[in-house]
Design an enzyme around this catalytic site. Structure first.
Site, PDB file in Angstrom:
ATOM      1  N   CYS A 116       0.826  -1.218   0.000  1.00 46.64           N
ATOM      2  CA  CYS A 116       0.000   0.000   0.000  1.00 46.64           C
ATOM      3  C   CYS A 116       0.856   1.262   0.000  1.00 46.64           C
ATOM      4  CB  CYS A 116      -0.893  -0.024   1.225  1.00 46.64           C
ATOM      5  SG  CYS A 116      -1.653  -1.623   1.408  1.00 46.64           S
TER       6      CYS A 116
ATOM      7  N   HIS B 171      -3.325   6.552   2.334  1.00 49.08           N
ATOM      8  CA  HIS B 171      -3.802   5.228   1.911  1.00 49.08           C
ATOM      9  C   HIS B 171      -5.193   5.013   2.505  1.00 49.08           C
ATOM     10  CE1 HIS B 171      -4.276   1.091   1.158  1.00 49.08           C
ATOM     11  NE2 HIS B 171      -3.939   0.673   2.361  1.00 49.08           N
TER      12      HIS B 171
ATOM     13  N   ASN C  27     -10.314  -0.843   0.325  1.00 45.21           N
ATOM     14  CA  ASN C  27      -8.869  -0.679   0.343  1.00 45.21           C
ATOM     15  C   ASN C  27      -8.314  -1.287  -0.947  1.00 45.21           C
ATOM     16  OD1 ASN C  27      -6.138  -1.107   0.673  1.00 45.21           O
ATOM     17  ND2 ASN C  27      -6.287  -1.673   2.827  1.00 45.21           N
TER      18      ASN C  27
END
Ligand SMILES: O=C(O)C1CCN(c2ccc(-c3cc(CO)ccc3Cl)cn2)CC1
EC number: 2.3.1.180
Length: 324
Positions: free
Chosen positions: A111, A249, A279
């Site tokens: 990420c 993120h 996500n």
């Protein structure tokens, strides 16, 4: 020579899976998911692989800029869900868009991947070695998720987004940056482990789906990431208030709440879209960036100061404070 981001684009699979859709295939519900994560929907591929998503982004960047693909010097794709290790997803994109003069490679930093890749691309250009490049974050996380594990299956989505860079900048693209890694804690977020399976050694680890120690990662994010942002702000001589937007993120909205508090910055500077996409790992920051430009929140006119911060598997985390 200064690098400049001249275009941003994003692409997500059409297929939307809501929290209610998930409650029909696993023991979960909308109330739990939304209250704990801020996620309502996620886009899940029905057949497109990571290079297909990334190619759609690259094609938009090329079309919207009018750049001749043969003038592109490099393509970097940040992903932990490549179609294959060989050829790389970046090489597949290179073929699809006809960037015959570009060298292409994937970058693996989960990420944090987009921030790490942008840091690298900026150096390739500001060093004077290259003039033009594409950086994309792209994931089909749905293919590594253990769909029988409700603690992780509800969190992730598929998507891709990226930027076109060239050497036309009149100011530095990256004002300050700080990239970090702690491999000792890497075991708390694992996926796609390739074990030894040969006539000379037997497999010792069967798993290859995603496994995550949620509490440990959540605590890592809340403890280590604000310190990294503060350290990068100090390097930049900018105060937290001088930053126009924080694009972090998109893992969890409660984490953004805690980050804003720790940094003493108003929460609405922390843009968010995990409610729609979940996500998307390396794609989350560039999707947010591309959507913000598309929605007119800011433009790529060099007048906006933005913090980009990734954090996740590795463990990796990193901030780049950029002029957009
Ligand atoms: O019980 C609860 O509230 C749960 C507690 C656990 N949660 C978590 C934990 C970790 C992550 C996460 C994942 C990655 C991987 O890209 C990176 C960064 C983060 Cl911070 C997201 N959510 C969900 C709500």
């Amino acid at each position: 020579t200064f690098a400049k981001i001249t275009q941003a684009a994003h692409y997500v699979p059409e297929n939307v899976v809501s929290n209610d859709d998930l409650s029909k295939i696993m023991d979960t519900n909308d109330e739990w998911i939304y209250s704990r994560t801020g996620i309502k929907n996620r886009h899940i591929s029905t057949g497109e692989n990571t290079s297909d998503l990334a190619t759609k982004v690259a094609k938009q960047l090329i079309e919207n800029s009018g750049v001749d693909p043969e003038l592109i010097d490099f393509i970097i794709v940040a992903t932990v869900t490549p179609d294959s290790m060989m050829p790389s997803t970046a090489a597949r994109v290179q073929a699809q868009v006809g960037a015959t003069n570009a060298f292409a490679y994937d970058l693996t930093a989960a990420c944090s991947g987009f921030v790490f890749a942008l840091s690298t691309a900026e150096k390739l250009i500001s060093s004077g070695a290259y003039q033009r490049g594409i950086v994309i974050g792209a994931e089909v996380f749905s293919k590594v998720i253990d769909w029988s594990d409700r603690s992780t299956a509800v969190l992730f989505g598929d998507g891709a987004a990226g930027v076109l860079l060239d050497n036309s900048g009149s100011q530095p693209l990256i004002i300050a940056e700080k990239m970090q890694t702690d491999g000792k804690r890497g075991g708390s977020l694992l996926s796609s482990y390739a074990d030894i399976q040969t006539p000379f050694a037997s497999v010792s680890y069967e798993g290859s789906n995603l496994s995550m120690e949620g509490r440990a990662i959540f605590d890592f994010a809340v403890r280590d990431v604000p310190k990294n942002i503060q350290a990068t702000l100090e390097k930049s001589d900018l105060a937290a208030e001088e930053i126009d937007y924080y694009l972090l993120h998109q893992a969890n909205s409660r984490i953004l709440d805690k980050m804003a508090k720790k940094l003493g910055v108003t929460r609405n500077k922390f843009l968010q879209n995990m409610q729609e996409y979940g996500n998307t790992s390396a794609a989350s920051i560039p999707i947010l960036l591309s959507e913000s430009v598309k929605n007119g929140i800011f433009s790529l006119d060099g007048q906006t100061k933005v913090v980009l911060t990734g954090f996740g598997g590795g463990l990796t985390w990193g901030t780049a404070i950029i002029n957009l």
